[in-house]
Each structure stands twice: as structure tokens, then as C-alpha cells.
Design a protein around this motif. Sequence first.
Motif, PDB file in Angstrom:
ATOM      1  N   ASP A  89      82.839  81.667  49.044  1.00 32.18           N
ATOM      2  CA  ASP A  89      83.450  82.911  49.529  1.00 32.18           C
ATOM      3  C   ASP A  89      82.843  84.164  48.920  1.00 32.18           C
ATOM      4  N   SER A  93      86.201  83.570  40.874  1.00 34.71           N
ATOM      5  CA  SER A  93      87.271  82.581  40.870  1.00 34.71           C
ATOM      6  C   SER A  93      88.453  83.075  40.034  1.00 34.71           C
ATOM      7  N   LYS A  94      89.458  82.222  39.894  1.00 34.88           N
ATOM      8  CA  LYS A  94      90.759  82.639  39.362  1.00 34.88           C
ATOM      9  C   LYS A  94      90.695  83.239  37.968  1.00 34.88           C
ATOM     10  N   GLY A 113      97.320  80.866  41.231  1.00 34.71           N
ATOM     11  CA  GLY A 113      97.262  80.872  42.687  1.00 34.71           C
ATOM     12  C   GLY A 113      97.197  82.252  43.308  1.00 34.71           C
ATOM     13  N   LYS A 115      94.740  84.237  43.924  1.00 34.54           N
ATOM     14  CA  LYS A 115      93.660  84.412  44.897  1.00 34.54           C
ATOM     15  C   LYS A 115      94.062  83.871  46.265  1.00 34.54           C
ATOM     16  N   GLU A 116      94.776  82.737  46.268  1.00 35.42           N
ATOM     17  CA  GLU A 116      95.204  82.123  47.530  1.00 35.42           C
ATOM     18  C   GLU A 116      96.456  82.805  48.095  1.00 35.42           C
ATOM     19  N   LYS A 117      97.340  83.244  47.226  1.00 35.54           N
ATOM     20  CA  LYS A 117      98.600  83.849  47.688  1.00 35.54           C
ATOM     21  C   LYS A 117      98.424  85.291  48.147  1.00 35.54           C
ATOM     22  N   PRO A 119      95.249  87.050  49.205  1.00 31.01           N
ATOM     23  CA  PRO A 119      93.803  87.154  49.445  1.00 31.01           C
ATOM     24  C   PRO A 119      93.310  88.575  49.689  1.00 31.01           C
ATOM     25  N   TRP A 122      93.461  90.465  46.405  1.00 28.93           N
ATOM     26  CA  TRP A 122      92.392  89.946  45.541  1.00 28.93           C
ATOM     27  C   TRP A 122      91.050  90.545  45.942  1.00 28.93           C
TER      28      TRP A 122
END
Length: 308
Positions: A89, A93-94, A113, A115-117, A119, A122
Motif C-alpha cells: 500500500d 505500518s502500524k 488496528g 490503520k485498518e479502522k 484508513p 491514517w
Amino acid sequence: MSDRKKYAGTNEDLADHALEPTMRRLIAVALDGDTITYGDIKHMLETEEGFSTIFATRIGFVAGTLMERLQKVDPAAPLINVLVVNQIDRQPSKGAGSFMAARFGIPQLAKDGAKEKHPKLWEDTYQRAAAEVYAYEAKDWTKLFKKAFANDLTLGKIEEEREARKEGTENDGLDYNHRSYGKGGEGPEHKALREWVTANPGAIRKGFASARTETEVDLFSGDRVDAVFYCQDRTIVVEVKSLISNEIDLRRGVYQCIKYRAVKAAMDVRDDPLVEAFLVTETAVSGEIASLLRLHKIKHFVAPQNRN
């Protein structure tokens, strides 16, 4: 006779011996307005700095530990660690989350989480952090490096590092920005592949078999495309990289494809001309190059090495 490496991929050795070369490389990346993948840092440390195999997950430790060291000597230091990105991407990363959360006062970015929650948050924050890094001048990086490592990093050394990270192994006949990244002049491997591609468009795709082809096509930008296929419904620009090309050559090839496609489309008098780009190599590409090709919608073809 021993080829034993100087350093192991342990946290201790990474903290003691990986931070300084990583910082030098990241400064070059920052001044180039670029990013670098975890895999590229791993490769650099293993091939240039005497490390044995490093698990890719440990590069996050290197980036984070480096940033902690910089913040100890200058709490306002730009978050250079965000330039180390995932190959898929092209984002950090986190581990970068806690640094961005503290810098910009966004505590949710430090949570698991994030980055995923979140986006969009982020990505926006990462780009904000990257903009600060890109705005930092070379003279300021030299001062920060001196504070962090008690060693000098001259402007000349920075330029050498910027040149080195662009150094390829293939002679493709071009002098990029009046600097020879190869050894000058087109090499026989590149020439042979370029001429084969031009003469065999149908080998790249069956639908290209009847295309008119040209080689070494000059663009208004001053660039020269290895091959161009003129099909009835589209134009194909082709960059070739022979079997002697290294990872830097291949990465440059991707960006050449992006540029050639854009310029050729701008030169076309038709409304919304369809211009596609192909990177033709003689070997398979790494996962990082494959991800970059997908990201920028560049097609890839592996030419047979035995073409008799």
C-alpha cells in the motif's frame, strides 16, 4: 576465505549498527521526495552493511528505534520513519502510529488496528508527516545527524548517497539528467532485447501482432522510449530491462513507463487516447517491483532469454 557477516539480525546489533546507515539512506530518500520499502532497507543492510539475514519484521524496529533516537536529541525532528513503507500500500505500518499520534495530537492513531479502522485518517496524517519530512533541508539533516550520531554527514556525502541509491547495472544508452547512472552507452544485452521486442510485438500480446512498431522513439519531453507499438485502438509504450538489470534499474523502469505513458498521451491529438505501458524484462521481478507495477497499472512481460 570466510564469508561470515559482521552483524546478526538481532535487536542488539540492529540498534548498534543499523541506525546510522539507515538514517543516511532515509535522508537521501527524503531529499528525493521518495519512499523506501521495508524490504529495501533490509536488502541495503544485508548487502552493504555486513548484516546476516534480517527478518523483514525487524525493519520496523529499526525505523522506530531510529526515530526515538532522533527525538531524544530534537523532539521536533520530522518523522522520517514514515518514509519506510509497506510494498503493497506504500504506507508505513502500524509502528508509525504512535509517532503520528503524538506529533499531531491524534490519540486514536496509537491504538491497535488504527490503520485498518481509520484508513482515511491514517493516510491523511501520514501524508502530513511526509510533507514535513520533504520540507526539511539538507543542511538541517546534517545538523540532526551530528546530534544523533556524533558523526559528520557532509552535504557532499548526502549527494553521494542520493546518487548511489539510483545506481543501476544496465547500460540502456540514456544519460539521466546529465548523470550517467549506468556505465554510459547502450549495452549489448539491452540493445538485443530492445530490438527483439520491436520486431516481435505479437510475442508480448497476440493482439499486438499487426501493430506498426518503432524503436528509440523520441518524445517532446526529451525522453527516448525503447519501443512503441501503434495499434488500431491504442498505443503501447515499452521500456525494456535486460537480465543484467538490478533492482534499481527495474524500479527506474517502472517510473520510466509512467512518464512515457503520460507524455505519449499528451502528445496524441485524439481525445482521451488510450496509451498503455509495458515493462519487458528477461527475469521475474521481486514482489516489491510487482506491487509497484500493479499500483501504477503498468503491465509486465518476461521475455524468453533463448530467442534463437
